[in-house]
Each structure stands twice: as C-alpha cells, then as structure tokens.
Design a protein around this motif. Sequence first.
Motif, PDB file in Angstrom:
ATOM      1  N   MET A   1      20.845  23.574  25.424  1.00 30.60           N
ATOM      2  CA  MET A   1      22.021  22.839  24.983  1.00 30.60           C
ATOM      3  C   MET A   1      22.767  23.665  23.943  1.00 30.60           C
ATOM      4  O   MET A   1      22.188  24.099  22.956  1.00 30.60           O
ATOM      5  N   THR A   2      24.021  23.920  24.172  1.00 32.03           N
ATOM      6  CA  THR A   2      24.846  24.695  23.245  1.00 32.03           C
ATOM      7  C   THR A   2      25.091  23.900  21.960  1.00 32.03           C
ATOM      8  O   THR A   2      25.331  22.704  22.003  1.00 32.03           O
ATOM      9  N   ILE A   3      25.035  24.606  20.844  1.00 30.76           N
ATOM     10  CA  ILE A   3      25.307  24.006  19.538  1.00 30.76           C
ATOM     11  C   ILE A   3      26.582  24.626  18.974  1.00 30.76           C
ATOM     12  O   ILE A   3      26.737  25.842  18.954  1.00 30.76           O
ATOM     13  N   LYS A   4      27.494  23.773  18.575  1.00 23.98           N
ATOM     14  CA  LYS A   4      28.689  24.200  17.856  1.00 23.98           C
ATOM     15  C   LYS A   4      28.445  23.959  16.374  1.00 23.98           C
ATOM     16  O   LYS A   4      27.923  22.915  15.985  1.00 23.98           O
ATOM     17  N   VAL A   5      28.805  24.912  15.552  1.00 24.02           N
ATOM     18  CA  VAL A   5      28.760  24.755  14.101  1.00 24.02           C
ATOM     19  C   VAL A   5      30.203  24.791  13.629  1.00 24.02           C
ATOM     20  O   VAL A   5      30.939  25.735  13.910  1.00 24.02           O
ATOM     21  N   ILE A   6      30.606  23.727  12.955  1.00 28.21           N
ATOM     22  CA  ILE A   6      31.976  23.574  12.481  1.00 28.21           C
ATOM     23  C   ILE A   6      31.983  23.715  10.966  1.00 28.21           C
ATOM     24  O   ILE A   6      31.165  23.101  10.273  1.00 28.21           O
ATOM     25  N   GLY A   7      32.889  24.518  10.468  1.00 36.20           N
ATOM     26  CA  GLY A   7      33.059  24.677   9.029  1.00 36.20           C
ATOM     27  C   GLY A   7      34.437  24.212   8.616  1.00 36.20           C
ATOM     28  O   GLY A   7      35.438  24.632   9.197  1.00 36.20           O
ATOM     29  N   LEU A   8      34.485  23.323   7.637  1.00 38.20           N
ATOM     30  CA  LEU A   8      35.738  22.878   7.030  1.00 38.20           C
ATOM     31  C   LEU A   8      35.848  23.587   5.692  1.00 38.20           C
ATOM     32  O   LEU A   8      34.950  23.490   4.850  1.00 38.20           O
ATOM     33  N   ILE A   9      36.931  24.301   5.496  1.00 33.56           N
ATOM     34  CA  ILE A   9      37.061  25.248   4.394  1.00 33.56           C
ATOM     35  C   ILE A   9      38.200  24.845   3.460  1.00 33.56           C
ATOM     36  O   ILE A   9      39.323  24.632   3.902  1.00 33.56           O
ATOM     37  N   GLN A  10      37.882  24.788   2.178  1.00 30.66           N
ATOM     38  CA  GLN A  10      38.897  24.597   1.138  1.00 30.66           C
ATOM     39  C   GLN A  10      38.949  25.910   0.347  1.00 30.66           C
ATOM     40  O   GLN A  10      38.033  26.232  -0.408  1.00 30.66           O
ATOM     41  N   LEU A  11      39.998  26.687   0.578  1.00 28.21           N
ATOM     42  CA  LEU A  11      40.107  28.019  -0.026  1.00 28.21           C
ATOM     43  C   LEU A  11      40.328  27.958  -1.530  1.00 28.21           C
ATOM     44  O   LEU A  11      41.122  27.163  -2.012  1.00 28.21           O
ATOM     45  N   ASN A  12      39.631  28.854  -2.233  1.00 25.84           N
ATOM     46  CA  ASN A  12      39.801  29.008  -3.675  1.00 25.84           C
ATOM     47  C   ASN A  12      40.382  30.370  -4.034  1.00 25.84           C
ATOM     48  O   ASN A  12      41.148  30.481  -4.979  1.00 25.84           O
ATOM     49  N   ASP A  13      39.948  31.403  -3.295  1.00 30.77           N
ATOM     50  CA  ASP A  13      40.300  32.781  -3.631  1.00 30.77           C
ATOM     51  C   ASP A  13      40.482  33.548  -2.325  1.00 30.77           C
ATOM     52  O   ASP A  13      39.501  33.849  -1.637  1.00 30.77           O
ATOM     53  N   LEU A  14      41.714  33.865  -1.980  1.00 26.43           N
ATOM     54  CA  LEU A  14      42.012  34.495  -0.691  1.00 26.43           C
ATOM     55  C   LEU A  14      41.388  35.883  -0.563  1.00 26.43           C
ATOM     56  O   LEU A  14      40.885  36.242   0.490  1.00 26.43           O
ATOM     57  N   GLU A  15      41.379  36.661  -1.630  1.00 21.72           N
ATOM     58  CA  GLU A  15      40.790  38.002  -1.583  1.00 21.72           C
ATOM     59  C   GLU A  15      39.286  37.919  -1.313  1.00 21.72           C
ATOM     60  O   GLU A  15      38.750  38.647  -0.470  1.00 21.72           O
ATOM     61  N   ALA A  16      38.597  37.010  -1.999  1.00 22.87           N
ATOM     62  CA  ALA A  16      37.163  36.816  -1.773  1.00 22.87           C
ATOM     63  C   ALA A  16      36.918  36.281  -0.362  1.00 22.87           C
ATOM     64  O   ALA A  16      35.952  36.662   0.296  1.00 22.87           O
ATOM     65  N   PHE A  17      37.808  35.419   0.112  1.00 23.79           N
ATOM     66  CA  PHE A  17      37.685  34.875   1.463  1.00 23.79           C
ATOM     67  C   PHE A  17      37.760  35.984   2.507  1.00 23.79           C
ATOM     68  O   PHE A  17      36.975  36.011   3.448  1.00 23.79           O
ATOM     69  N   GLU A  18      38.686  36.908   2.351  1.00 26.74           N
ATOM     70  CA  GLU A  18      38.813  38.015   3.304  1.00 26.74           C
ATOM     71  C   GLU A  18      37.568  38.898   3.278  1.00 26.74           C
ATOM     72  O   GLU A  18      37.121  39.379   4.323  1.00 26.74           O
ATOM     73  N   GLU A  19      36.990  39.097   2.095  1.00 29.42           N
ATOM     74  CA  GLU A  19      35.761  39.870   1.980  1.00 29.42           C
ATOM     75  C   GLU A  19      34.613  39.167   2.709  1.00 29.42           C
ATOM     76  O   GLU A  19      33.853  39.781   3.457  1.00 29.42           O
ATOM     77  N   TYR A  20      34.486  37.865   2.509  1.00 32.80           N
ATOM     78  CA  TYR A  20      33.462  37.061   3.188  1.00 32.80           C
ATOM     79  C   TYR A  20      33.667  37.104   4.701  1.00 32.80           C
ATOM     80  O   TYR A  20      32.728  37.339   5.462  1.00 32.80           O
ATOM     81  N   ARG A  21      34.886  36.888   5.117  1.00 35.10           N
ATOM     82  CA  ARG A  21      35.214  36.846   6.543  1.00 35.10           C
ATOM     83  C   ARG A  21      34.909  38.160   7.254  1.00 35.10           C
ATOM     84  O   ARG A  21      34.501  38.179   8.407  1.00 35.10           O
TER      85      ARG A  21
END
Length: 97
Positions: A1-21
């Motif tokens: 059975m396939t599992i989907k993982v959904i993330g709801l994101i509230q951004l705080n720091d765009l530069e850190a977000f790009e690094e994480y991504r």
Amino acid sequence: MTIKVIGLIQLNDLEAFEEYRAQVGDTVALYQGKITSRGSFNTFLWNELKCDSFSAFVELEFPDLECSQSWAHSPEYQSLLAIRSKAMKLTLFAVSQ
C-alpha cells in the motif's frame, strides 16, 4: 500500500528553506521515497478543524508506512532538523492510498 506523506509548511526564513530543500530530497530517496508535489497555499475552502494558515506544502510518496517512518526518524533526516527549525514550522503526516 502506497503511503503519501504531506507536509504543511509555514515559512520563517526563505534562505534557510532553500538550504533545507536542496538537501531533503536525498534523504527521502535513501528510504525509497520521492517528492511528488510541491506548491504554495492559496486559500481554505473549509476549515472546520481550525488549522493555522500555511505558506506551502510538499507531498512525498513511500512504498509503505515502515519506509516513511524510517525516513522521518533516520539520522540523515534528523541531521536537517536544525536548519528545518530555522526555515519553517512544519506539520507532517502520513496517509494511506
């Protein structure tokens, strides 16, 4: 059975977000997962659960629940938690398909 993982994101720091991504996809792939969708939040159509607003979302897919849980608790993903905490607030949940 396939599992989907959904993330709801509230951004705080765009530069850190790009690094994480730039790094998170490799950790997902190590556990047989893939990122299937990313996007921006537009508006609630109904919000009876009174969810907080969020900026963006991500959808991952894993072959089973065990792989998704192994990824979420893996040392590879855990090493990203500091940058993730700087980048965003995250709600992450798994659903069966």
